[in-house]
Structures are given as C-alpha cells and as structure tokens.
Design a protein around this motif. Structure first.
Motif, PDB file in Angstrom:
ATOM      1  N   HIS A 139      -3.039  -2.420   1.765  1.00 22.82           N
ATOM      2  CA  HIS A 139      -3.430  -3.613   1.844  1.00 22.82           C
ATOM      3  C   HIS A 139      -3.275  -4.651   3.362  1.00 22.82           C
ATOM      4  O   HIS A 139      -4.344  -5.726   2.885  1.00 22.82           O
ATOM      5  CB  HIS A 139      -3.954  -3.851   0.474  1.00 22.82           C
ATOM      6  N   ASP A 140      -1.680  -5.001   3.830  1.00 26.69           N
ATOM      7  CA  ASP A 140      -1.576  -5.918   4.091  1.00 26.69           C
ATOM      8  C   ASP A 140      -1.822  -5.805   5.317  1.00 26.69           C
ATOM      9  O   ASP A 140      -2.204  -4.701   6.152  1.00 26.69           O
ATOM     10  CB  ASP A 140      -0.478  -5.597   4.337  1.00 26.69           C
ATOM     11  N   ALA A 141      -2.414  -6.869   6.251  1.00 26.87           N
ATOM     12  CA  ALA A 141      -2.554  -6.998   7.765  1.00 26.87           C
ATOM     13  C   ALA A 141      -2.002  -6.300   9.283  1.00 26.87           C
ATOM     14  O   ALA A 141      -2.393  -6.092   9.834  1.00 26.87           O
ATOM     15  CB  ALA A 141      -3.668  -8.774   7.656  1.00 26.87           C
ATOM     16  N   ALA A 142      -1.333  -6.773   8.212  1.00 27.37           N
ATOM     17  CA  ALA A 142      -0.028  -6.418   9.234  1.00 27.37           C
ATOM     18  C   ALA A 142       0.065  -4.865  10.186  1.00 27.37           C
ATOM     19  O   ALA A 142       0.781  -4.134  10.543  1.00 27.37           O
ATOM     20  CB  ALA A 142       1.603  -7.032   9.360  1.00 27.37           C
ATOM     21  N   SER A 143      -0.306  -4.207   8.556  1.00 29.00           N
ATOM     22  CA  SER A 143      -0.578  -2.665   8.952  1.00 29.00           C
ATOM     23  C   SER A 143      -1.832  -1.745  10.036  1.00 29.00           C
ATOM     24  O   SER A 143      -1.943  -0.760   9.482  1.00 29.00           O
ATOM     25  CB  SER A 143      -0.715  -1.945   7.554  1.00 29.00           C
TER      26      SER A 143
END
Length: 253
Positions: free
Chosen positions: A75-79
């Motif tokens: 769910h993290d934007a970095a992924s």
C-alpha cells in the motif's frame, strides 16, 4: 473453461516485491500480461486462451501484475514508482533467463508491453490486445475513470459502466488501495517512441471496444503493425475464443 488450477510460482522483483507467475505448455516462451483489475487466471486461463496457445507449441508464461492476483499488494507509495510494471516485466524475463521470446498483453498488459518495447525489449513478435492509440499516448484519460471508480465504490447506479467495473473488481477480489497506487505508475509513450517500435506486432481489439481509443490507429502508427478485430467490447472480448485463436495464429505464423 479451465477447471484445474495452475499453481503460481514466485520471484522477487527488482525492488524485492514478490511477483507471481504461472506457466502452461512447452516450447517457445511467450509472456502474456493481463489487464487492470484482472489476473493471469481470469484473463488467460479461465476461458482457455492459455491452453489454446500452449497447444500450438508455446511455453505460456503469465505473471500476476504487482497489486493483482497472487502477487504482493503493498500500500505504500514507494512501491509504485513510474513504469514499475515495465520494470517488473523485465525482472521476470531476467529471472527466467529468457533470450528469445514473444510478448503479449491485454488492456493494461498491452500498455505494459508497449512500455517494454519502447525501452529495449526485443521479442520476436508482440501482441497488443484491448488497447488503442489513445491509451498508449495519453494514459491519464483512462486512468481518471478508474480513479473515479476506486474512490467512489458502492455509489454507482446498477448497470452503469462504473457499476460493472466495480462488479469485476469484486469477482477478482481486488485490493482497491493497492490498485489505486497502480494508477500513479502510468507513463505516456510519445508518438515518436511508438513510431520507433519495429517488432512485428498484432493489434487485436473487440469490434465494440473503444475504451482505449482506436486499435486500427495504433497498428497504423507502428512500423510493422497488423490490425484484427474480434467479437465483443472491452470486457466481453476476453471471454471469446477468438482472442486466444488470433494470438496463437499470429505467434505461430
């Protein structure tokens, strides 16, 4: 329709994200990339396309895109950096050690295929199905539709396009938060980059599918593009036997 499951295999992509893929058949490798909200089983296995293509002498390799199917759904934007699906595609090809292969995709899978072709992929042949020219050069248009659906779930009139899209999301047990992140990864392919793709490519769309613009226009923009139509619209063409048949015929030619 397929009834017996094909168990997924897994590898860690370039950033460590766990990506699933399934295989069927033996012979020349062909990587089939599914569409948005879908997965390898729904797009390629359930309606017999993978089996038909495999029967023509192909090793059919079907990844679940990041945030889809059996792959990880962070769910993290970095992924979700720009072009992450393209990078996952290259990572799978490297992981499997493929040097000679074909490459095909439906809808978002078709767009991912174009991103790979525009960034150094060298398959013998390629297939872009469920995709038109506008969906390649201007991704924000279609992306805004899905963003609207994912941020307003449960509010649509029964039978509307948005309601049908949400219903499909439910059938594939999609993760709305992860799928929303995928929209941030879309990258337009400039017209000049499309025109520089020299791989022999089949553009294959449903006769009533204009969700991503004109398939004929996309084929015309390619150096070596061939256009074919099959019955159905963007959603229903996936269930038609003509989809797998046209892909198999083109790849086996």
């Amino acid at each position: 329709m397929a009834s017996s499951p094909i168990e997924p295999q897994f590898f860690d992509s370039f950033d460590g994200t766990r990506i699933a893929w399934r295989e069927l058949g033996e012979g020349r490798p062909v990587v089939l990339i599914h569409g948005y909200f879908s997965d390898a089983f729904t797009n390629w296995i359930r309606y017999g396309h993978a089996a038909l293509i495999a029967s023509r002498g192909f090793r059919v390799i079907m990844p679940d895109l990041r945030a889809h199917g059996s792959s990880a759904k962070p769910h993290d934007a970095a992924s979700y950096p720009p072009d992450v699906l393209m990078h996952d595609g290259f990572a799978l090809i490297e992981h499997l050690g493929l040097t000679e292969y074909d490459l095909a995709g439906y809808s978002l899978g078709g767009r991912t295929t174009v991103r790979m072709l525009a960034n150094g992929a060298t398959p013998r042949r390629a297939v872009l199905s469920g995709m038109g020219y506008q969906g390649i050069v201007h991704t924000a248009g279609r992306g805004s539709y899905f963003r609207h659906v994912l941020t307003n779930l449960g509010s649509f009139t029964r039978g509307s396009n948005e309601w049908l899209t949400e219903a499909f999301l439910k059938t594939t047990k999609g993760d709305p938060q992860a799928l929303l992140r995928i929209l941030d990864t879309f990258v337009d392919t400039p017209a000049e980059a499309v025109a520089a793709i020299t791989t022999p490519t089949l553009v294959l769309t449903g006769v009533d599918d204009d969700d991503n613009g004109s398939g004929a226009e996309l084929a015309e923009a390619l150096v070596d593009g061939t256009f074919r139509e099959i019955p159905g619209n963007h959603m229903s063409a996936v269930v038609k036997p003509e989809l797998g048949r046209e892909i198999a015929d083109f790849l086996a030619a």
